[in-house]
Design an enzyme around this catalytic site. Structure first.
Site, PDB file in Angstrom:
ATOM      1  N   LYS A  81       5.019  -1.817  -7.342  1.00 38.94           N
ATOM      2  CA  LYS A  81       4.601  -2.369  -6.049  1.00 38.94           C
ATOM      3  C   LYS A  81       5.761  -3.132  -5.424  1.00 38.94           C
ATOM      4  CE  LYS A  81       0.738  -5.225  -4.278  1.00 38.94           C
ATOM      5  NZ  LYS A  81      -0.472  -5.954  -4.717  1.00 38.94           N
ATOM      6  N   SER A 156      -4.488  -4.714  -2.602  1.00 39.04           N
ATOM      7  CA  SER A 156      -3.259  -4.500  -1.862  1.00 39.04           C
ATOM      8  C   SER A 156      -2.265  -3.569  -2.563  1.00 39.04           C
ATOM      9  CB  SER A 156      -2.580  -5.860  -1.619  1.00 39.04           C
ATOM     10  OG  SER A 156      -2.233  -6.490  -2.846  1.00 39.04           O
ATOM     11  N   SER A 180      -6.706  -6.680  -6.179  1.00 41.61           N
ATOM     12  CA  SER A 180      -5.708  -5.757  -5.643  1.00 41.61           C
ATOM     13  C   SER A 180      -5.199  -4.695  -6.599  1.00 41.61           C
ATOM     14  CB  SER A 180      -4.525  -6.543  -5.083  1.00 41.61           C
ATOM     15  OG  SER A 180      -4.897  -7.243  -3.928  1.00 41.61           O
TER      16      SER A 180
END
Length: 443
Positions: A81, A156, A180
């Site tokens: 990420k 996310s 997330s």
């Protein structure tokens, strides 16, 4: 790429490397080529790191030839990420506010993973500054959802999930502050692990709410999550051999978690609980009113800290932000320091009550999300829909963050519908063992 490599688990690829059937350089080239040629890849990867991945693959080859492989995953490439610092490579956390931000050192967990032999394919797109459970990001990119090309993928860690679901990485590392890791994992039919806050070092990780921020893997299997967790902290993986549900006691959380549950998530959850019971688990339904009270503290505790961390950066150029994310950050300004301190004091009390009430169970289970992935276009045009769906998406997963737990989401019989198992803080190895048994029962 071999027709099968993109659909194999990270552990399966690692074992093939160990047997000499897969060459790490060929493996990483296959994934880099898949990323270069896949039409959706620009919406999944913010940037790739081919030079780094190739150098790391060559090092893995040398270790394999010398009989010095560092573990099952040595030589396996994964995605990261875009909030984990990568030395010499931009880390922008899905925000124009951080455009061009280039750290000089890797995040601590990336250093650990590299030492374990994992290869870095690149950085994946994400919700802006990690502050949304939907995965919608008009500032950079909104990754695709596996089961609905009109829907958002969950956030996310949106690109993290998409990279694995679309065969562009064997596994991914994301972060979880309110859901997330688990939401995008569930909406893309993956396994996702939320670790206990404080169990993995956050050094070199772009923060959202440091009191709640956690790091965790998204993968095709519980075994992969166990191996990846070990690589992230530099320890030994959980022993999953002989895992069984026989004699386990599992509680279904009724309070909040089953409210307004839509049909397919309800079906997936019901099918899953029946499978767990058939595999030997004793399942009980519990109501814990403390959950509802804790949920009432979420807006205070999350937004006040998030805005406290980001206010100076945001207010220098607020026009660069997606307005709905900006509004959510700014909502933290309404709370006082007294509110924040009192809120945390009460949450600690509620956590103690939760621990006492759930002590007799091996896990507490609930649907990972009460809803299906929402329509991306409608989210952009309908503010009420955006607010409602974002809150619902995060509702169930946030329980684990508020109560300070570790949690694991598994796919169910219904596409984009997961079941979550939650265990006490620091109980990741026990949870992964239980998750392994549950995964076998669900399959």
């Amino acid at each position: 790429m071999s027709d099968t490599w993109g659909h194999m688990t990270a552990a399966e690829l690692g074992r093939e490397i160990d047997k000499g059937r897969i060459h790490p350089v060929e493996l990483v080239e296959a994934f880099l080529d898949a990323i270069d040629t896949h039409p959706l890849a620009p919406r999944i990867y913010a940037r790739t790191t081919p030079a780094r991945a190739r150098a790391e693959a060559m090092a893995a080859v040398g270790r394999a030839k010398a009989g010095l492989r560092r573990g099952v995953l040595d030589g396996v490439p994964i995605s990261w990420k875009d909030l984990f610092d990568t030395a010499g490579i931009a880390t922008e956390a899905g925000s124009a506010l951080l455009k061009g931000r280039t750290p000089t050192r890797d995040a601590a967990v990336l250093e650990n993973a590299t030492h374990a032999g994992l290869l870095c394919l690149g950085k994946t797109h994400m919700s802006e500054l990690a502050f949304s459970g939907l995965g919608l990001n008009p500032v950079t990119a909104t990754p695709p959802c596996l089961n609905d090309d009109r829907a958002v993928p969950g956030g996310s860690s949106s690109g993290a999930a998409a990279s694995v679901a679309f065969g562009l990485a064997p596994a991914a590392i994301g972060s979880d502050t309110g859901g997330s890791v688990r939401i995008p994992a569930a909406w893309n039919d993956l396994v996702g692990l939320k670790t206990t806050a404080g169990s993995l070092p956050l050094t070199g990780t772009v923060p959202l709410c440091e009191a709640f921020d956690t790091i965790g893997p998204l993968a095709h299997s519980v075994e992969d999550c166990a191996l990846l967790l070990a690589a992230l902290h530099g320890g030994k993986p959980a022993d999953l051999a002989g895992a069984s549900l026989s004699g386990t006691r599992i509680a279904i959380l009724e309070t909040v978690a089953l409210d307004d549950l839509r049909d397919r998530p309800a079906k997936g959850f019901d099918d899953a609980t029946q499978s767990l019971a058939r595999a030997g688990a004793t399942i009980t339904r519990v109501r814990l009113p403390e959950v509802a009270e804790a949920m009432g503290l979420a807006a205070l505790l999350f937004t006040a800290e998030a805005y406290g961390i980001w206010r100076e950066t945001i207010e220098t150029a607020p026009e660069k932000m997606f307005p709905r994310i900006l509004e959510r950050f700014r909502s933290g300004a309404q709370f006082t320091a007294m509110d924040y301190v009192a809120g945390w004091r009460r949450l600690h009390q509620l956590r103690a009550i939760w621990a006492e009430q759930t002590a007799g169970y091996d896990a507490v289970i609930l649907p990972t999300s009460p809803i299906l992935p929402p329509d991306a276009n409608r989210l952009m045009t309908d503010n009420d829909y955006y607010v409602a769906e974002n809150l619902l998406a995060l509702r169930n997963t946030r329980i684990g963050n508020l109560m300070g737990l570790c949690a694991l989401t598994l796919p169910t019989s219904q596409p984009s519908c997961g079941i979550s198992l939650m265990a006490g803080p620091g109980q990741e190895n026990r949870l992964l063992r239980l998750g392994m048994a549950a995964e076998m029962a669900l399959r």
